[in-house]
Design an enzyme around this catalytic site. Structure first.
Site, PDB file in Angstrom:
ATOM      1  N   ASP A 312       0.859  -1.170   0.000  1.00 41.36           N
ATOM      2  CA  ASP A 312       0.000   0.000   0.000  1.00 41.36           C
ATOM      3  C   ASP A 312       0.911   1.240   0.000  1.00 41.36           C
ATOM      4  O   ASP A 312       2.136   1.147   0.095  1.00 41.36           O
ATOM      5  CB  ASP A 312      -0.943  -0.034   1.218  1.00 41.36           C
ATOM      6  CG  ASP A 312      -2.187   0.790   0.993  1.00 41.36           C
ATOM      7  OD1 ASP A 312      -3.242   0.484   1.574  1.00 41.36           O
ATOM      8  OD2 ASP A 312      -2.107   1.758   0.199  1.00 41.36           O
ATOM      9  N   GLU A 509     -10.892   6.500   4.183  1.00 45.04           N
ATOM     10  CA  GLU A 509      -9.906   5.868   5.069  1.00 45.04           C
ATOM     11  C   GLU A 509     -10.063   6.326   6.513  1.00 45.04           C
ATOM     12  O   GLU A 509     -11.185   6.486   7.000  1.00 45.04           O
ATOM     13  CB  GLU A 509      -8.498   6.111   4.512  1.00 45.04           C
ATOM     14  CG  GLU A 509      -8.335   5.571   3.083  1.00 45.04           C
ATOM     15  CD  GLU A 509      -6.904   5.489   2.620  1.00 45.04           C
ATOM     16  OE1 GLU A 509      -6.622   5.897   1.500  1.00 45.04           O
ATOM     17  OE2 GLU A 509      -6.064   4.978   3.384  1.00 45.04           O
TER      18      GLU A 509
HETATM   19  C1  GLC Z   1      -4.386   4.217  -0.084  1.00 45.21           C
HETATM   20  C2  GLC Z   1      -5.293   3.043   0.181  1.00 45.21           C
HETATM   21  C3  GLC Z   1      -5.330   2.029  -0.930  1.00 45.21           C
HETATM   22  C4  GLC Z   1      -5.059   2.700  -2.266  1.00 45.21           C
HETATM   23  C5  GLC Z   1      -3.663   3.277  -2.234  1.00 45.21           C
HETATM   24  C6  GLC Z   1      -3.329   4.037  -3.528  1.00 45.21           C
HETATM   25  O1  GLC Z   1      -3.784   4.672   1.090  1.00 45.21           O
HETATM   26  O2  GLC Z   1      -5.097   2.343   1.404  1.00 45.21           O
HETATM   27  O3  GLC Z   1      -6.617   1.397  -0.901  1.00 45.21           O
HETATM   28  O4  GLC Z   1      -5.177   1.749  -3.322  1.00 45.21           O
HETATM   29  O5  GLC Z   1      -3.445   4.131  -1.126  1.00 45.21           O
HETATM   30  O6  GLC Z   1      -4.111   5.175  -3.639  1.00 45.21           O
END
Ligand code: GLC
Length: 588
Positions: A312, A509
């Site tokens: 991530d 988030e």
């Molecule tokens: C974010 C998320 C993830 C996403 C990634 C790229 O923090 O946790 O779901 O795909 O970053 O944007």
């Protein structure tokens, strides 16, 4: 002599061996030999992918292999020539990383520009570009925005989910993008979690059955023009953290983890999902980003996952809980099975650290090769070496009427009727006096929620679509009256029904975590008080990313519909309020 030379030349390219002319019209032998050495096998589209991968990897230097494992944020590329120099394998647009102006053409031009830089590298390896198209191509202004997964879960319709995956992929491919960080197969066990709306629901069966969206996104072949690489995320247990804390601790037995959170990943892998993104959360005290047992042994071993394991966003930085990454974190994560590292800005330092760790023998070259094999296999399967640029025929489909009709159908099917006393619903279209109120009645941003033309989403006219109020007005006949007041001021007993469209405003988030409780906000409570005081029957439409605590208010309402986060096609909500169950295209 001449024949032997031709055979040798052909063996070099494999041309004669399978009857392909080494050169069109069969030029002179020296021309064949020269051509054979000039055209490496990995560029031959007719060769099996494993052979192309083997040939290419045999030509790659260490730094080129390390470059392939880097996924940088596009804003982290200060000099586009760096893509060429470092052989950057992947780029992403994070939630708010959009070109200005923001439209399908500028996205496609941006993608093609970066791709040209990648193709100029020594071996001409194309890059793969990722976005979060989690409910349509939601980063692009004017794209079709579908209901968030919490609403799709309510449809209980796997075929619909597959069709949505296909349309989403078509719009994503229309901007050149080849990799979608979706679907989230999280199982939200505590609605306080800010990402509840990204899940299909609280039981694994919903995520598993609706993982058909993967099949829609990846199509029959990854190399099809409208196919993109899908991502099952976030592996594993992100929806089971203590108190629903985002990126928190999932402290349950392994049996529970397998039964509840692992099951949808097993289904998605069986469906051929091409990538898996690792969760920020921890399982019984071990960060998933450094969890060799769950990645190497379970995901890659037991489940046999052969695609790309991607971190991530700055996920490796968070292993020790301190800002930035250390050599120990880098080594722990790569050795745990991480193939592609989403390291948005400090990607050059990451390459340096990986090189040091490999040269010191703390990361084996076999691990680097395994990661590259997985990454390059997907790039070949996607057809990126043959078709590296945007297919502009698909660009025109973005936000098209047929796509919006599908989204409207998804909105209809996602509505959940929770109360209908006295037959207040369906609303009469004719000779009716309808009073509409609420902060979410006429707000495309609020009805779309987070991850909409921006990471956190926003209130207001953030993109193109139809609000719920506009849908109500379109459905009501001229003999009816539709009045609107955002806060409910102006209602009186002359109206037949009041429709209060309330709920949550956008978030994403951790910013959506609600440890303090799940009640209605003061603006909604004030609006409801005005409507209830009038004596007019009140129908509440709850626009939210999760169930809210409305128990104390329910007795005062005549009707209640959970609308979830419907996206751009708010008239799908009005369809249900007026009892329009026939599909927009006529079939039930
Ligand atoms: C974010 C998320 C993830 C996403 C990634 C790229 O923090 O946790 O779901 O795909 O970053 O944007």
């Amino acid at each position: 002599m001449r024949l032997r030379t031709r055979i040798v030349a052909g063996l070099l390219t494999g041309a004669l061996a399978i009857g392909h002319p080494a050169s069109p019209g069969g030029g002179p032998v020296e021309g064949v030999a020269a051509q054979a050495s000039a055209r490496p096998a990995y560029l031959d589209a007719w060769r099996p992918v494993p052979q192309r991968v083997r040939d290419l990897m045999g030509r790659m230097r260490l730094d080129e292999k390390l470059g392939q494992m880097i996924q940088a944020e596009r804003l982290g590329i200060t000099d586009p020539a760096d893509i060429t120099t470092y052989g950057v394998g992947s780029l992403l647009s994070g939630g708010s990383s959009q070109p200005t102006p923001n439209n399908p053409q500028t996205w496609a031009d941006m993608y093609d520009g970066f791709q040209r830089q990648a193709l100029a590298s020594r071996l001409g390896i194309p890059l793969i570009y990722g976005v979060d198209a989690v409910h349509g191509h939601n980063g692009v202004y004017g794209a079709t925005v579908f209901p968030h997964n919490i609403g799709l879960g309510a449809t209980r319709n796997p075929r619909l989910a597959e069709r949505i995956g296909a349309v989403t992929a078509t719009e994503v491919a229309g901007t050149g993008i080849d990799w979608n960080f979706a679907p989230c197969l999280c199982v939200a066990r505590n609605d306080r979690w800010g990402r509840t709306y990204e899940s299909f629901g609280e039981v694994p069966q919903l995520a598993s059955s609706l993982s058909t969206i993967v099949t829609g996104m990846q199509g029959r072949r990854l190399s099809d023009p409208a196919s993109v690489l899908a991502t099952a995320k976030h592996y594993v247990g992100d929806g089971g953290t203590l108190d629903g804390k985002d990126q928190g601790e999932t402290n349950i037995s392994e049996a529970e983890l397998r039964a509840i959170h692992l099951a949808p990943f097993r289904t998605a892998i069986r469906k051929g999902v091409g990538s898996v993104m690792i969760s920020y959360s921890s399982f019984n005290g071990v960060k998933l980003h450094a969890n060799s047992y769950l990645i190497n042994d379970v995901l890659k071993g037991e489940l046999g996952f052969t695609g790309i394991v991607v971190s991530d966003y700055n996920g490796i930085d968070k292993i020790d809980g301190q800002p930035g990454f250390t050599p120990a974190e880098v080594t722990a994560s790569i050795n745990a099975g991480m193939d592609m590292v989403m390291v948005p800005f400090a990607w050059k330092a990451f390459i340096d650290t990986m090189r040091t760790e490999v040269q010191a023998g703390r990361i084996a070259m076999s691990r680097i090769d395994d990661a590259n094999r997985r990454i390059l296999t997907k790039k070949f399967e996607l057809g990126l070496f043959e078709k590296p640029f945007t297919d502009r025929r698909l660009t025109a489909t973005i936000g098209s009427k047929p796509h919006r009709e599908l989204a409207r159908q998804a909105v209809r099917e996602s509505q959940v009727l929770l109360k209908n006393s006295g037959g207040v619903l369906p609303l009469a279209k004719k000779n009716n006096r309808i009073f509409v109120a609420g902060k979410n009645a006429d707000d495309i941003g609020n009805q779309s929620g987070g991850w909409t033309v921006g990471w956190q989403g926003a209130s207001g006219p953030t993109t193109i679509g139809t609000t719920i109020l506009q849908g109500i007005r379109q459905a009501a006949r001229p003999s009816s009256t539709v009045a609107y007041s955002k806060d409910g001021n102006g209602i009186d007993s002359s109206y037949d029904v009041a429709v209060a469209v309330i709920g949550e405003t956008p978030y994403a988030e951790g910013r959506g975590d609600r440890p303090q409780g799940m009640g209605l906000d003061q603006a909604d409570l004030d609006t409801l008080a005005r409507l209830e005081a009038s004596g007019v029957p009140v129908v509440v439409v709850l626009v939210s990313g999760r169930p809210l605590d409305i128990a104390a208010h329910l007795p005062k309402w005549a009707g209640l519909v959970a609308a979830w986060l419907p996206g751009t096609e708010g008239h799908g909500v009005a369809d249900v309020l007026f009892g329009d169950t026939t599909r927009p295209d006529g079939c039930r």
